[in-house]
Motif scaffolding. Structure first.
Motif, PDB file in Angstrom:
ATOM      1  N   HIS A  34       0.819  -1.211   0.000  1.00 47.74           N
ATOM      2  CA  HIS A  34       0.000   0.000   0.000  1.00 47.74           C
ATOM      3  C   HIS A  34       0.858   1.268   0.000  1.00 47.74           C
ATOM      4  CE1 HIS A  34      -2.776   3.079   1.563  1.00 47.74           C
ATOM      5  NE2 HIS A  34      -3.730   2.340   1.019  1.00 47.74           N
ATOM      6  N   TYR A  35       1.974   1.249   0.749  1.00 44.85           N
ATOM      7  CA  TYR A  35       2.794   2.453   0.917  1.00 44.85           C
ATOM      8  C   TYR A  35       4.133   2.384   0.176  1.00 44.85           C
ATOM      9  CZ  TYR A  35      -0.522   3.737   4.549  1.00 44.85           C
ATOM     10  OH  TYR A  35      -1.658   4.063   5.222  1.00 44.85           O
ATOM     11  N   ALA A  36       4.273   1.503  -0.788  1.00 42.39           N
ATOM     12  CA  ALA A  36       5.551   1.337  -1.493  1.00 42.39           C
ATOM     13  C   ALA A  36       6.054   2.643  -2.104  1.00 42.39           C
ATOM     14  CB  ALA A  36       5.433   0.250  -2.562  1.00 42.39           C
ATOM     15  N   ASP A  37       5.179   3.394  -2.727  1.00 43.68           N
ATOM     16  CA  ASP A  37       5.601   4.645  -3.358  1.00 43.68           C
ATOM     17  C   ASP A  37       6.104   5.655  -2.316  1.00 43.68           C
ATOM     18  OD1 ASP A  37       4.990   3.679  -5.882  1.00 43.68           O
ATOM     19  OD2 ASP A  37       2.940   4.487  -5.832  1.00 43.68           O
ATOM     20  N   GLU A  38       5.399   5.771  -1.195  1.00 44.37           N
ATOM     21  CA  GLU A  38       5.826   6.692  -0.145  1.00 44.37           C
ATOM     22  C   GLU A  38       7.130   6.235   0.494  1.00 44.37           C
ATOM     23  OE1 GLU A  38       2.767   5.592  -0.577  1.00 44.37           O
ATOM     24  OE2 GLU A  38       1.311   7.191  -0.264  1.00 44.37           O
ATOM     25  N   ILE A  39       7.291   4.925   0.651  1.00 39.43           N
ATOM     26  CA  ILE A  39       8.527   4.379   1.225  1.00 39.43           C
ATOM     27  C   ILE A  39       9.717   4.750   0.340  1.00 39.43           C
ATOM     28  CG2 ILE A  39       9.777   2.228   1.722  1.00 39.43           C
ATOM     29  CD1 ILE A  39       7.010   1.055   2.590  1.00 39.43           C
ATOM     30  N   LYS A  40       9.527   4.627  -0.967  1.00 35.48           N
ATOM     31  CA  LYS A  40      10.603   5.002  -1.897  1.00 35.48           C
ATOM     32  C   LYS A  40      10.826   6.505  -1.899  1.00 35.48           C
ATOM     33  CE  LYS A  40       9.477   1.199  -4.991  1.00 35.48           C
ATOM     34  NZ  LYS A  40       8.925   0.888  -6.317  1.00 35.48           N
ATOM     35  N   GLU A  41       9.743   7.264  -1.889  1.00 32.04           N
ATOM     36  CA  GLU A  41       9.841   8.732  -1.928  1.00 32.04           C
ATOM     37  C   GLU A  41      10.617   9.268  -0.726  1.00 32.04           C
ATOM     38  OE1 GLU A  41       6.832  12.560  -1.453  1.00 32.04           O
ATOM     39  OE2 GLU A  41       6.018  10.639  -2.140  1.00 32.04           O
ATOM     40  N   HIS A  42      10.373   8.701   0.449  1.00 35.74           N
ATOM     41  CA  HIS A  42      11.023   9.168   1.674  1.00 35.74           C
ATOM     42  C   HIS A  42      12.344   8.448   1.948  1.00 35.74           C
ATOM     43  CE1 HIS A  42       7.841  11.800   3.242  1.00 35.74           C
ATOM     44  NE2 HIS A  42       7.024  10.997   2.585  1.00 35.74           N
ATOM     45  N   LYS A  43      12.773   7.604   1.020  1.00 34.20           N
ATOM     46  CA  LYS A  43      14.032   6.855   1.150  1.00 34.20           C
ATOM     47  C   LYS A  43      14.098   6.089   2.469  1.00 34.20           C
ATOM     48  CE  LYS A  43      16.454  10.566  -1.195  1.00 34.20           C
ATOM     49  NZ  LYS A  43      17.498  11.581  -1.004  1.00 34.20           N
ATOM     50  N   ASP A  67      11.359  -7.537  -2.975  1.00 28.48           N
ATOM     51  CA  ASP A  67      11.975  -7.631  -4.301  1.00 28.48           C
ATOM     52  C   ASP A  67      10.993  -7.221  -5.392  1.00 28.48           C
ATOM     53  OD1 ASP A  67      14.263  -8.489  -3.031  1.00 28.48           O
ATOM     54  OD2 ASP A  67      14.001 -10.605  -3.563  1.00 28.48           O
ATOM     55  N   ARG A  68       9.746  -7.672  -5.251  1.00 29.69           N
ATOM     56  CA  ARG A  68       8.714  -7.354  -6.236  1.00 29.69           C
ATOM     57  C   ARG A  68       8.437  -5.851  -6.287  1.00 29.69           C
ATOM     58  NH1 ARG A  68       4.875  -9.891  -3.933  1.00 29.69           N
ATOM     59  NH2 ARG A  68       3.581  -8.164  -3.283  1.00 29.69           N
ATOM     60  N   LEU A  69       8.472  -5.197  -5.116  1.00 33.28           N
ATOM     61  CA  LEU A  69       8.159  -3.776  -5.021  1.00 33.28           C
ATOM     62  C   LEU A  69       9.390  -2.881  -5.151  1.00 33.28           C
ATOM     63  CD1 LEU A  69       5.711  -4.094  -1.989  1.00 33.28           C
ATOM     64  CD2 LEU A  69       5.065  -3.668  -4.385  1.00 33.28           C
ATOM     65  N   GLY A  70      10.578  -3.485  -5.160  1.00 35.45           N
ATOM     66  CA  GLY A  70      11.811  -2.719  -5.277  1.00 35.45           C
ATOM     67  C   GLY A  70      12.158  -1.918  -4.031  1.00 35.45           C
ATOM     68  N   LEU A  71      11.895  -2.481  -2.852  1.00 33.38           N
ATOM     69  CA  LEU A  71      12.112  -1.754  -1.609  1.00 33.38           C
ATOM     70  C   LEU A  71      13.469  -2.033  -0.956  1.00 33.38           C
ATOM     71  CD1 LEU A  71       8.564  -2.094  -0.021  1.00 33.38           C
ATOM     72  CD2 LEU A  71       9.515  -0.169  -1.303  1.00 33.38           C
ATOM     73  N   GLY A  72      14.094  -3.150  -1.285  1.00 36.12           N
ATOM     74  CA  GLY A  72      15.402  -3.463  -0.706  1.00 36.12           C
ATOM     75  C   GLY A  72      15.393  -3.741   0.777  1.00 36.12           C
ATOM     76  N   VAL A  73      14.361  -4.401   1.262  1.00 30.77           N
ATOM     77  CA  VAL A  73      14.267  -4.723   2.682  1.00 30.77           C
ATOM     78  C   VAL A  73      15.368  -5.712   3.051  1.00 30.77           C
ATOM     79  CG1 VAL A  73      12.802  -5.786   4.455  1.00 30.77           C
ATOM     80  CG2 VAL A  73      11.780  -4.306   2.725  1.00 30.77           C
ATOM     81  N   LYS A  74      16.045  -5.470   4.178  1.00 31.94           N
ATOM     82  CA  LYS A  74      17.055  -6.384   4.720  1.00 31.94           C
ATOM     83  C   LYS A  74      16.343  -7.312   5.691  1.00 31.94           C
ATOM     84  CE  LYS A  74      20.672  -4.326   2.904  1.00 31.94           C
ATOM     85  NZ  LYS A  74      21.516  -4.938   1.918  1.00 31.94           N
ATOM     86  N   VAL A  75      16.594  -8.625   5.545  1.00 27.19           N
ATOM     87  CA  VAL A  75      15.856  -9.621   6.313  1.00 27.19           C
ATOM     88  C   VAL A  75      16.821 -10.506   7.104  1.00 27.19           C
ATOM     89  CG1 VAL A  75      14.298 -11.591   6.103  1.00 27.19           C
ATOM     90  CG2 VAL A  75      13.988  -9.621   4.631  1.00 27.19           C
ATOM     91  N   TYR A  76      16.539 -10.637   8.407  1.00 31.23           N
ATOM     92  CA  TYR A  76      17.363 -11.461   9.292  1.00 31.23           C
ATOM     93  C   TYR A  76      16.472 -12.336  10.166  1.00 31.23           C
ATOM     94  CZ  TYR A  76      21.036  -8.249   7.910  1.00 31.23           C
ATOM     95  OH  TYR A  76      21.921  -7.517   7.181  1.00 31.23           O
TER      96      TYR A  76
END
Length: 145
Positions: A34-43, A67-76
């Motif tokens: 839902h917020y992918a665009d805002e997440i990218k906009e605000h880096k 990966d699908r949304l291009g967010l680059g989430v780090k997962v541990y």
């Protein structure tokens, strides 16, 4: 609020006992979508550390959505200490390799503690006989009972 260097969102938790991590991450994935665009906009850089029942499936799902949304989430997962993601997110420490999400996680292996033999329970002490008790009502003038 825009910050020129971006922002951080750290989603972390210890090892859950009864919480289905994969189930709770469905809500997180919906929010990311839902917020992918805002997440990218605000880096906003997102770091996830979680463990517990179905954690591997949950982390796989979050990573796939990222990966699908291009967010680059780090997962541990549980291989990384719960507080280790904070200095990595803030750039105070080099990021560790992310969790290996290709392997399967079987049930935990619990071995019995080796003992020298069978312990015999101690004999119970007999219950003391009933005693006489006096009921005393104290008043403001009472000094001792």
């Amino acid at each position: 609020y825009h910050h020129p260097e971006g922002k951080f969102l750290i989603i972390g938790g210890g090892i859950a006992n009864f919480t289905d991590v994969a189930a709770t991450f469905t809500g997180l994935i919906k929010a990311l979508e839902h917020y992918a665009d805002e997440i990218k906009e605000h880096k906003i850089k997102i770091w996830v550390r979680r463990a517990g029942p179905n954690y591997l499936e949950g982390l796989r799902n979050v990573k796939a959505a990222s990966d699908r949304l291009g967010l680059g989430v780090k997962v541990y997962g549980p291989e990384t200490h719960v507080t280790a993601v904070v200095p990595m997110a803030l750039g105070l420490q080099e990021p560790m390799p992310e969790a290996d999400l290709t392997t399967t996680a079987g049930p935990p292996v619990r071995k019995l503690i080796a003992t020298a033999g069978t312990k015999v329970p101690a004999a119970k002490k007999p219950t003391p006989p009933p005693s006489q008790h006096s009921i005393v009502t104290s008043t403001p003038e009472t000094r001792a009972i």
